[in-house]
Design a protein around this motif. Structure first.
Motif, PDB file in Angstrom:
ATOM      1  N   LEU A  91     -10.217  20.674   0.903  1.00 36.51           N
ATOM      2  CA  LEU A  91      -9.559  21.390  -0.184  1.00 36.51           C
ATOM      3  C   LEU A  91     -10.295  21.137  -1.495  1.00 36.51           C
ATOM      4  N   PRO A  92     -10.319  22.107  -2.396  1.00 35.95           N
ATOM      5  CA  PRO A  92     -11.031  21.929  -3.674  1.00 35.95           C
ATOM      6  C   PRO A  92     -10.426  20.801  -4.494  1.00 35.95           C
ATOM      7  N   GLY A  93     -11.281  20.126  -5.257  1.00 35.21           N
ATOM      8  CA  GLY A  93     -10.806  19.028  -6.084  1.00 35.21           C
ATOM      9  C   GLY A  93     -10.495  19.432  -7.506  1.00 35.21           C
ATOM     10  N   LYS A  94     -10.720  20.686  -7.861  1.00 41.22           N
ATOM     11  CA  LYS A  94     -10.442  21.142  -9.218  1.00 41.22           C
ATOM     12  C   LYS A  94      -9.753  22.492  -9.168  1.00 41.22           C
ATOM     13  N   ASP A  95      -9.331  22.973 -10.327  1.00 42.85           N
ATOM     14  CA  ASP A  95      -8.589  24.228 -10.395  1.00 42.85           C
ATOM     15  C   ASP A  95      -9.425  25.389  -9.873  1.00 42.85           C
ATOM     16  N   VAL A  96      -8.867  26.097  -8.901  1.00 48.11           N
ATOM     17  CA  VAL A  96      -9.523  27.264  -8.317  1.00 48.11           C
ATOM     18  C   VAL A  96      -8.450  28.312  -8.064  1.00 48.11           C
ATOM     19  N   ALA A  97      -8.837  29.402  -7.431  1.00 44.50           N
ATOM     20  CA  ALA A  97      -7.860  30.416  -7.050  1.00 44.50           C
ATOM     21  C   ALA A  97      -6.821  29.787  -6.121  1.00 44.50           C
ATOM     22  N   PRO A  98      -5.535  30.097  -6.320  1.00 49.54           N
ATOM     23  CA  PRO A  98      -4.468  29.479  -5.513  1.00 49.54           C
ATOM     24  C   PRO A  98      -4.697  29.583  -4.012  1.00 49.54           C
ATOM     25  N   VAL A  99      -5.330  30.660  -3.565  1.00 49.31           N
ATOM     26  CA  VAL A  99      -5.507  30.843  -2.128  1.00 49.31           C
ATOM     27  C   VAL A  99      -6.407  29.759  -1.534  1.00 49.31           C
ATOM     28  N   LEU A 100      -7.366  29.242  -2.316  1.00 45.83           N
ATOM     29  CA  LEU A 100      -8.256  28.201  -1.812  1.00 45.83           C
ATOM     30  C   LEU A 100      -7.587  26.829  -1.785  1.00 45.83           C
ATOM     31  N   GLU A 101      -6.441  26.700  -2.419  1.00 45.39           N
ATOM     32  CA  GLU A 101      -5.705  25.442  -2.387  1.00 45.39           C
ATOM     33  C   GLU A 101      -4.815  25.348  -1.154  1.00 45.39           C
ATOM     34  N   CYS A 102      -4.944  26.335  -0.275  1.00 47.09           N
ATOM     35  CA  CYS A 102      -4.071  26.419   0.901  1.00 47.09           C
ATOM     36  C   CYS A 102      -4.776  25.989   2.181  1.00 47.09           C
ATOM     37  N   ILE A 103      -3.962  25.630   3.162  1.00 44.00           N
ATOM     38  CA  ILE A 103      -4.414  25.400   4.529  1.00 44.00           C
ATOM     39  C   ILE A 103      -3.986  26.607   5.357  1.00 44.00           C
ATOM     40  N   LYS A 104      -4.911  27.121   6.146  1.00 44.10           N
ATOM     41  CA  LYS A 104      -4.606  28.254   7.016  1.00 44.10           C
ATOM     42  C   LYS A 104      -4.204  27.740   8.397  1.00 44.10           C
ATOM     43  N   PHE A 105      -3.077  28.235   8.899  1.00 41.10           N
ATOM     44  CA  PHE A 105      -2.576  27.864  10.217  1.00 41.10           C
ATOM     45  C   PHE A 105      -2.673  29.072  11.146  1.00 41.10           C
ATOM     46  N   THR A 106      -3.200  28.846  12.345  1.00 43.58           N
ATOM     47  CA  THR A 106      -3.244  29.882  13.374  1.00 43.58           C
ATOM     48  C   THR A 106      -2.645  29.299  14.644  1.00 43.58           C
ATOM     49  N   ALA A 107      -1.602  29.954  15.162  1.00 47.81           N
ATOM     50  CA  ALA A 107      -0.902  29.456  16.347  1.00 47.81           C
ATOM     51  C   ALA A 107      -1.001  30.476  17.475  1.00 47.81           C
ATOM     52  N   GLU A 108      -1.530  30.035  18.611  1.00 45.49           N
ATOM     53  CA  GLU A 108      -1.605  30.888  19.795  1.00 45.49           C
ATOM     54  C   GLU A 108      -1.927  30.025  21.008  1.00 45.49           C
ATOM     55  N   ASN A 109      -1.464  30.471  22.173  1.00 44.23           N
ATOM     56  CA  ASN A 109      -1.782  29.815  23.448  1.00 44.23           C
ATOM     57  C   ASN A 109      -1.500  28.313  23.428  1.00 44.23           C
ATOM     58  N   ASP A 110      -0.360  27.935  22.840  1.00 45.42           N
ATOM     59  CA  ASP A 110       0.057  26.533  22.756  1.00 45.42           C
ATOM     60  C   ASP A 110      -0.969  25.648  22.052  1.00 45.42           C
TER      61      ASP A 110
END
Length: 399
Positions: free
Chosen positions: A53-72
């Motif tokens: 994750l970025p250590g400084k102020d950036v676009a809010p979307v880059l401060e996120c973790i993306k989760f992908t759930a499929e096939n257990d």
């Protein structure tokens, strides 16, 4: 694995979906997610990917973790566009999909509720994520997955294969020598060069030079890459001491390391690394051998006085049988003597004790060899081995 409670089993029946479903839907497609996962597994995965994750102020979307759930399986992904880390863990995926969650808030919350044998239920509803486990409940606003940067992929045509513990040792042997200032950006990374069955790593900050070599499992023609120190710091934390053969892919200005259930992707430093072949002297006026443990202990003791000074200065006064290590500061003087076997002229020179100690800390040998060039530049190696080589410049003494 983890147990499924009665409450969660009832939820599974309610949300049971077609096991043959294809690509997981995103939140933007209006489909809710439902996942049950072991809290410790989730906490470990979040802690690992959060390092990207970025250590400084950036676009809010880059401060996120993306989760992908499929096939257990639940895959977590974070990036600052220079470094990306992806981690996949087992999960009970009742309804698959994707979501984007503010990383630091989510990581802190999961860290506080993680407990052995406990489960976490993750449910999305429009633009909210509901988290529940035991007596804890929380909801966090989510962002639109469609706004997240595309996950970078690189080809598999150019790669080198190396045993995991060897890659870890290679990084550890040189990483401390990278530059930390911005005056020469290329020196803020480690230069890797694969040729034949050998991978060489090189780092320098202009005052010291480190080189290490490890065997490759497959022959390569020639592959080179300069990897940022930050990326290597995070890679080192992910690497274990096992015999698993890892593949490291290089394409253009990018590098991908694949580990079991984990991938690290990094942008490389652009430009030409320095020509280092002529940095290391080849002619010496003196050579000695010394017990590594004794030298390290004496160096640490003698340098106590100079640790508060800017250059951690220690003086090495060496004759045929002994090395006297001394340091002086406003607090006083410390002196230690260690047995050596010296051939050549006596040596009297000053060095930054931290530079020497960094080398000794990573060398895995009982005896080390030190060679001194005409102007007291010092080479440190393992006798009868080319695994590591360190070159340290002396400090000019002002009387």
């Amino acid at each position: 694995m983890f147990a499924v409670t009665r409450k969660h089993r009832q939820t599974i029946q309610k949300y049971k979906t077609n096991e043959n479903s294809q690509k997981p839907p995103t939140r933007g497609e209006g489909v809710s997610m439902k996942i049950i996962v072991n809290s410790l597994d989730l906490n470990d995965a979040v802690a690992k990917v959060s390092k990207a994750l970025p250590g400084k102020d950036v676009a809010p979307v880059l401060e996120c973790i993306k989760f992908t759930a499929e096939n257990d399986k639940l895959t977590l992904y974070a990036t600052d566009k220079d470094l990306a880390i992806e981690k996949t863990i087992d999960a009970n995926v009742i309804v698959g999909g994707q979501m984007l969650v503010p990383g630091k808030i989510f990581a802190e919350y999961i860290r506080n509720i993680a407990d052995a044998d406990s489960e976490v239920s993750l449910d999305t509803d429009e633009n909210r994520l509901m988290i529940s486990t035991g007596g804890s409940d929380c909801n966090i606003a989510t962002l639109d997955v469609d706004d997240y940067p595309e996950v970078e992929e690189i080809g598999n045509s150019s790669y080198f294969a190396i045993v995991e513990r060897n890659l870890k040792a290679l990084v550890n042997n040189v990483l401390f020598s990278v530059a930390t200032d911005d005056s020469r950006p290329m020196l803020k990374g480690v230069y890797f060069e694969g040729t034949g069955y050998t991978l060489t790593a090189v780092a320098t900050d202009g005052y010291r030079f480190a080189m290490s070599k490890k065997p490759l499992e497959e022959k390569v023609e020639r592959l080179t890459a300069t990897v940022p120190s930050r990326s290597l710091n995070e890679l080192f934390k992910l690497l274990g001491d096992g015999d698993e053969v890892l593949h490291v892919y290089i394409e253009g200005n990018y590098l991908l390391v694949t580990l079991p259930n984990t991938r690290l992707f990094t942008r490389l430093l652009a430009g030409q690394y320095i020509k280092y072949d002529n940095i290391v002297p080849r002619e010496f006026v003196s050579t000695l051998t010394v017990n590594k443990a004794n030298f390290e202990r004496s160096l640490n003791t003698a340098s106590i006085m100079s640790r508060q000074e800017k250059n951690n200065l220690v003086l090495l006064d060496i004759d045929e049988y002994n090395m006297t290590i001394s340091s002086t500061s406003q607090y006083g003087t410390a002196k230690e003597t260690v047995a050596v076997a010296l051939s050549g002229k006596d040596i009297n020179a000053a060095y930054n004790s931290r530079y020497i100690n960094d080398c000794l800390r990573v060398i895995n040998a009982d005896t080390i060899k030190m060679e001194f060039a005409k102007h007291n530049g010092c080479i440190i190696t393992i006798e009868n081995s080319d695994e590591v080589l360190y070159f340290i410049l002396p400090v000019k003494q002002i009387n």
